[in-house]
Design a protein around this motif. Sequence first.
Motif, PDB file in Angstrom:
ATOM      1  N   GLY A 103       1.031  -1.052   0.175  1.00 57.57           N
ATOM      2  CA  GLY A 103       0.036   0.064  -0.014  1.00 57.57           C
ATOM      3  C   GLY A 103       0.980   1.141  -0.361  1.00 57.57           C
ATOM      4  N   ALA A 104       1.770   1.265   1.072  1.00 54.27           N
ATOM      5  CA  ALA A 104       3.065   2.587   0.728  1.00 54.27           C
ATOM      6  C   ALA A 104       4.218   1.971   1.089  1.00 54.27           C
ATOM      7  CB  ALA A 104       2.049   3.755   1.637  1.00 54.27           C
ATOM      8  N   SER A 121       6.269   0.570   5.825  1.00 51.79           N
ATOM      9  CA  SER A 121       5.736  -0.253   4.904  1.00 51.79           C
ATOM     10  C   SER A 121       4.438  -0.123   5.450  1.00 51.79           C
ATOM     11  CB  SER A 121       6.091  -1.410   4.812  1.00 51.79           C
ATOM     12  OG  SER A 121       7.450  -1.386   3.745  1.00 51.79           O
ATOM     13  N   LEU A 122       3.800  -0.450   4.558  1.00 53.25           N
ATOM     14  CA  LEU A 122       1.846  -0.854   4.483  1.00 53.25           C
ATOM     15  C   LEU A 122       1.452  -1.173   3.358  1.00 53.25           C
ATOM     16  CD1 LEU A 122      -0.326   0.790   6.320  1.00 53.25           C
ATOM     17  CD2 LEU A 122      -0.988   1.851   4.386  1.00 53.25           C
ATOM     18  N   ARG A 152       2.664   6.383  -1.976  1.00 50.62           N
ATOM     19  CA  ARG A 152       1.731   5.538  -1.449  1.00 50.62           C
ATOM     20  C   ARG A 152       0.939   4.821  -3.107  1.00 50.62           C
ATOM     21  NH1 ARG A 152      -2.844   5.123   2.208  1.00 50.62           N
ATOM     22  NH2 ARG A 152      -0.821   5.804   3.979  1.00 50.62           N
ATOM     23  N   PHE A 153       1.057   4.116  -2.920  1.00 44.01           N
ATOM     24  CA  PHE A 153       0.265   3.224  -4.314  1.00 44.01           C
ATOM     25  C   PHE A 153      -1.688   3.159  -4.309  1.00 44.01           C
ATOM     26  CE2 PHE A 153       4.441   0.895  -3.050  1.00 44.01           C
ATOM     27  CZ  PHE A 153       5.148   1.710  -3.800  1.00 44.01           C
ATOM     28  N   VAL A 178      -0.549   6.002 -10.598  1.00 51.68           N
ATOM     29  CA  VAL A 178      -0.520   4.455  -9.854  1.00 51.68           C
ATOM     30  C   VAL A 178      -0.082   4.676  -8.766  1.00 51.68           C
ATOM     31  CG1 VAL A 178      -1.149   2.993 -11.802  1.00 51.68           C
ATOM     32  CG2 VAL A 178       1.863   4.429 -10.952  1.00 51.68           C
ATOM     33  N   ALA A 179       0.971   6.325  -8.260  1.00 48.50           N
ATOM     34  CA  ALA A 179       1.700   6.166  -6.907  1.00 48.50           C
ATOM     35  C   ALA A 179       1.427   7.759  -6.890  1.00 48.50           C
ATOM     36  CB  ALA A 179       2.496   5.617  -6.662  1.00 48.50           C
TER      37      ALA A 179
END
Length: 284
Positions: free
Chosen positions: A80-81, A132-133, A228-229, A271-272
Amino acid sequence: MTAPQQCARQGPRSATGHHTVPAEELHRFRAMLERASGTEGDRSVQDGTVLPLALLAAVAVRASGQLFADGPPGTVALHGAQSIRLLRPVHAGEKLVCACAIRSTKALANGVMTEVSVHLAVGTESVAEAGSLLVHRAPGTAAPARAPAPVRPRPARDPAPGICVDRALVREYAAVSGDHNPIHLSEDAALEAGFPGVIAHGMLTFALAEQHLRTGAGRGRPYELSLRFSRPLVIDGESAGLRVTDRPARGTGPHHGSVSLMAADRDGTTVATGRAALRPRNEL
């Protein structure tokens, strides 16, 4: 036991591991990004052994994998991030101590979202902090339908054409990073997970964003990077397009400079998004 509860079954809340990046792995990582982007890193300030942020972040992600080793087979892991902050340059061959910890977990309708931190040190000296997320979904759980993301206007400064992200590049990133999640390598696994096709690693986008900063932004070298994706980069057919753009960020504070980043596919869909802090090019 429900699917989200199954996904939440993890290993320990914290763990420590060791990792050393050999010079060969560093050179392969750099060469991969240079071939993909058609650009070379700034050799004038790199002594040939300094690890890029994206490679350090990949080490941190690999180290944190031991926190989820007890999850059920087939669990789908999504990024996610990702963030990383460099405290001092790290060189190939240095033995990294990676202290990983789960900071928070949140149950979702079809999985669990986990915030992970990784502290990287050489001996007793702190060298980087990563975060990381991650979202873990139960096997066979399809992703919820999402409306198309709005297309954001590109910044006026758009210096480079899009990068071709093909299956060969995705396979090479998997080999270099050690991330062999099947949704990046197998059409069947990606379809079963609810995607329209194989998706590129979020961390490959992360690496290409850093490569853009090192070669195209022209203002400095990143020592802090976060993305963040917002949606996956799907390999449509044999390849997908990726375009990374930057612009000066507001409220840069005491930093030499900060930029906002956006990565979009060939259709212009974001996308990010993220941000980086830069040092002058003559500083390691």
